[in-house]
Design a protein around this motif. Structure first.
Motif, short mmCIF file in Angstrom:
data_model
loop_
_atom_site.label_atom_id
_atom_site.label_comp_id
_atom_site.label_asym_id
_atom_site.label_seq_id
_atom_site.Cartn_x
_atom_site.Cartn_y
_atom_site.Cartn_z
N LEU A 240 1.07 -1.28 -0.23
CA LEU A 240 0.04 0.29 -0.25
C LEU A 240 1.09 0.98 0.24
CD1 LEU A 240 -2.51 1.10 0.03
CD2 LEU A 240 -2.39 1.28 2.93
N VAL A 241 1.53 1.25 1.06
CA VAL A 241 2.91 2.50 1.16
C VAL A 241 3.56 2.55 -0.59
CG1 VAL A 241 5.22 3.01 2.01
CG2 VAL A 241 3.65 2.82 3.43
N ASN A 242 3.99 1.47 -1.34
CA ASN A 242 4.86 1.18 -2.52
C ASN A 242 3.38 2.43 -3.64
OD1 ASN A 242 6.98 1.19 -1.72
ND2 ASN A 242 6.22 -1.51 -2.09
N LEU A 243 2.29 2.12 -3.40
CA LEU A 243 0.73 2.69 -4.01
C LEU A 243 0.00 3.43 -4.05
CD1 LEU A 243 -1.12 1.36 -6.63
CD2 LEU A 243 -2.82 0.31 -4.64
N LEU A 244 0.17 4.53 -3.27
CA LEU A 244 -0.05 5.75 -2.86
C LEU A 244 0.93 6.60 -3.04
CD1 LEU A 244 -1.23 5.12 0.92
CD2 LEU A 244 -2.56 5.05 -1.01
N ASN A 245 0.42 7.49 -4.36
CA ASN A 245 0.90 8.62 -4.82
C ASN A 245 1.02 9.59 -4.01
OD1 ASN A 245 2.04 10.23 -5.96
ND2 ASN A 245 0.31 10.00 -7.67
N LEU A 246 1.17 9.87 -2.84
CA LEU A 246 1.37 11.10 -1.73
C LEU A 246 2.55 11.45 -1.02
CD1 LEU A 246 -1.40 9.39 0.98
CD2 LEU A 246 -2.23 11.05 -0.58
N LYS A 247 2.63 12.87 -0.93
CA LYS A 247 3.67 13.03 -0.25
C LYS A 247 4.01 12.17 1.09
CE LYS A 247 1.50 17.50 -0.37
NZ LYS A 247 1.49 18.58 0.20
N ASP A 248 5.32 12.49 1.28
CA ASP A 248 5.91 11.50 2.55
C ASP A 248 4.70 12.02 3.80
OD1 ASP A 248 7.78 10.07 1.18
OD2 ASP A 248 9.19 11.79 1.62
N GLU A 249 4.95 13.38 3.98
CA GLU A 249 4.85 14.08 4.96
C GLU A 249 2.93 13.32 5.35
OE1 GLU A 249 4.67 18.12 2.19
OE2 GLU A 249 5.69 15.76 3.05
#
Length: 483
Positions: A240-249
């Motif tokens: 999921l972390v690899n999939l999510l296109n979100l900023k680090d924060e």
């Protein structure tokens, strides 16, 4: 609400001659329709709402929304490509997007949703905040408890409940069915939590990858400054972390790597250390046993931290947390002190965490009573049987909810699945049989139902696993009085 305002969220009107009438409600049940309401026809799994359009019109429906090409209806008909999706959008619009006015916390995953939700609610209320909860055990809104029909309510009911809530926070368990069926479409979340993923619901989803991708959809509904809280100790959390296109924060991770926000360390039973970012460490002593509950508490702690609550007060609240009905609910045998645990566990991974906890606590013998629900994922059953029989000294297969499957057919399935354990189809007699055998130092796990009531009658006059254990204890006490 005016019809033209309501319909702004769905396909544009092809016929501008439709009168801009007042709409007083939305319905999917034709029997509940009242005048000046919209009826949304949904093709269901057993019945098709389009077959009830005539009944809805007779009841006073002013507008019909559906997927089929229909003509010559006496009221305006709005054709949409997906009725379930349209219902969710219409409900959001009708109730004026209530999720935007709250702090919304959505929790998804196979196991741990309920316990994490209850922990968060307890923390928030201990620190003087108000909180609604929509989930598996029950719903709580404005301090009032009401029964829960589904883990995630249908789209119309969900928006109504959100609008009804006057609480500052709303915590919502979000199931894969709820996501796949657009029940939470249009809901905007401040925090989305991923607990874990295990083999479940593959009678509904094609495979684990599809199941995972449906769960991951929740994180597309974060508000612009929303945060994802992810358990990286589970391999699906890594994906999921690899999939999510979100900023680090915007991604907060529980795991062992140096850049993760929270690490679980020095675990000994229910006592452990949480190492928070910037090398802050906090010792936590939970009343609830088990590594799985350590993970749940860590998710609740990190979320509360990100909300901005003081760490020391979060820890104090978690250490006072009394538990959840039917989630690792512990009782002692009145005659010998044996430990009885009632839990909702219904996957192999959940079985492992329960049974291993007993070993960690020094159990002399471990007994396990469990069953399977009819018309549900059958592929996971073999793995569950193997794990139960490997990690317990006595494994007893019994009935769970039949869900339309005949008693005889389910009983036959239990005997086919059984290898080295035993089969006692009547659930109440299975519990009595085991409780008659136990001695000091033994642990008994009764899993699958938690606090839920039975769907069928059994030999003992009880309605749940908790009632069954209490009834047996009462009989033991009354028997001692006559000796």
């Amino acid at each position: 609400m005016k019809l033209n305002i309501l319909l702004e969220c769905v396909e544009k009107l092809a016929d501008e001659s439709i009168p801009n009438m007042n709409i007083e409600g939305i319905r999917t049940n034709s029997a509940a329709v009242r005048p000046n309401e919209v009826f949304v026809a949904i093709p269901g799994y057993r019945v098709d709402g389009h077959d009830f359009i005539e009944a809805a019109i007779k009841a006073g429906a002013s507008v019909i929304v559906g997927e089929k090409n229909l003509k010559d209806l006496p009221v305006p008909y709005i054709k949409v490509s997906n009725s379930r999706l349209a219902l969710a959008k219409l409900a959001c619009q009708f109730y004026e997007h209530p999720s935007r006015k709250k702090i919304l916390i959505g929790i998804t995953g196979t196991n741990g949703k309920t316990t994490t939700a209850f922990m968060l609610k307890y923390i928030l209320e201990a620190l003087g905040r108000t909180c609604s909860v929509f989930g598996t055990v029950h719903n709580v809104i404005n301090g009032q408890v009401s029964p829960s029909q589904n883990t995630t309510p249908d789209a119309l009911e969900l928006q109504r409940l959100l609008a009804l809530s006057e609480d500052e926070f709303v915590i919502m368990e979000v199931s894969s069915h709820g996501l796949a069926q657009y029940r939470v479409e249009g809901v905007e979340f401040d925090y989305c939590l991923f607990t874990n993923l295990d083999h479940d619901h593959l009678d509904y989803h094609r495979d684990m990858d599809e199941y995972f991708l449906v769960k991951a959809k929740l994180f597309n509904q974060l508000k612009p400054y929303g945060k994802a809280i992810v358990n990286h100790y589970n391999s699906w959390g890594e994906k999921l972390v690899n999939l999510l296109n979100l900023k680090d924060e915007d991604i907060c991770i529980i795991g062992d790597e140096s850049h993760h926000h929270l690490k679980i360390d020095k675990i000994k039973s229910d006592v452990f250390t949480l190492i928070f970012e910037r090398n802050q460490s906090f010792n936590l002593n939970l009343k609830m046993l088990g590594y799985h509950n350590i993970l749940n508490a860590s998710m609740a702690f990190l979320t509360a931290q990100k909300i901005g609550l003081p760490s020391s007060q979060i820890i104090q609240a978690l250490e006072m947390f009394p538990g959840v009905p039917g989630r690792f609910e512990m009782m002692q045998h009145p005659n010998n002190g044996a430990t009885i645990v009632i839990d909702y566990a219904h996957t192999a991974d959940a079985f492992y965490h329960c049974l291993q906890t007993a070993r960690d606590e020094g159990a002399k013998r471990v007994f396990h009573i469990y069953g399977f629900r009819g018309n549900r994922d059958t592929d996971k059953r073999k793995e569950m049987v193997n794990l139960s029989q490997a990690f317990s000294d006595s494994s007893v297969l019994t009935l769970d909810d039949l869900n339309g499957v005949s008693y005889d057919d389910m009983e036959q399935d239990l005997y086919k699945l059984n290898q080295s354990g035993s089969v006692i189809p009547d659930r109440t007699l299975a519990i009595k049989n085991v409780l008659d055998q136990v001695d000091e130092g033994d642990w008994v796990f009764i899993t699958g139902k938690g606090a839920e009531t039975y769907q069928q009658q059994f030999e003992l006059p009880t309605a749940s696993d908790i009632e069954t254990v209490q009834y047996i204890f009462q009989q033991l006490n009354e028997g001692e009085m006559f000796l």
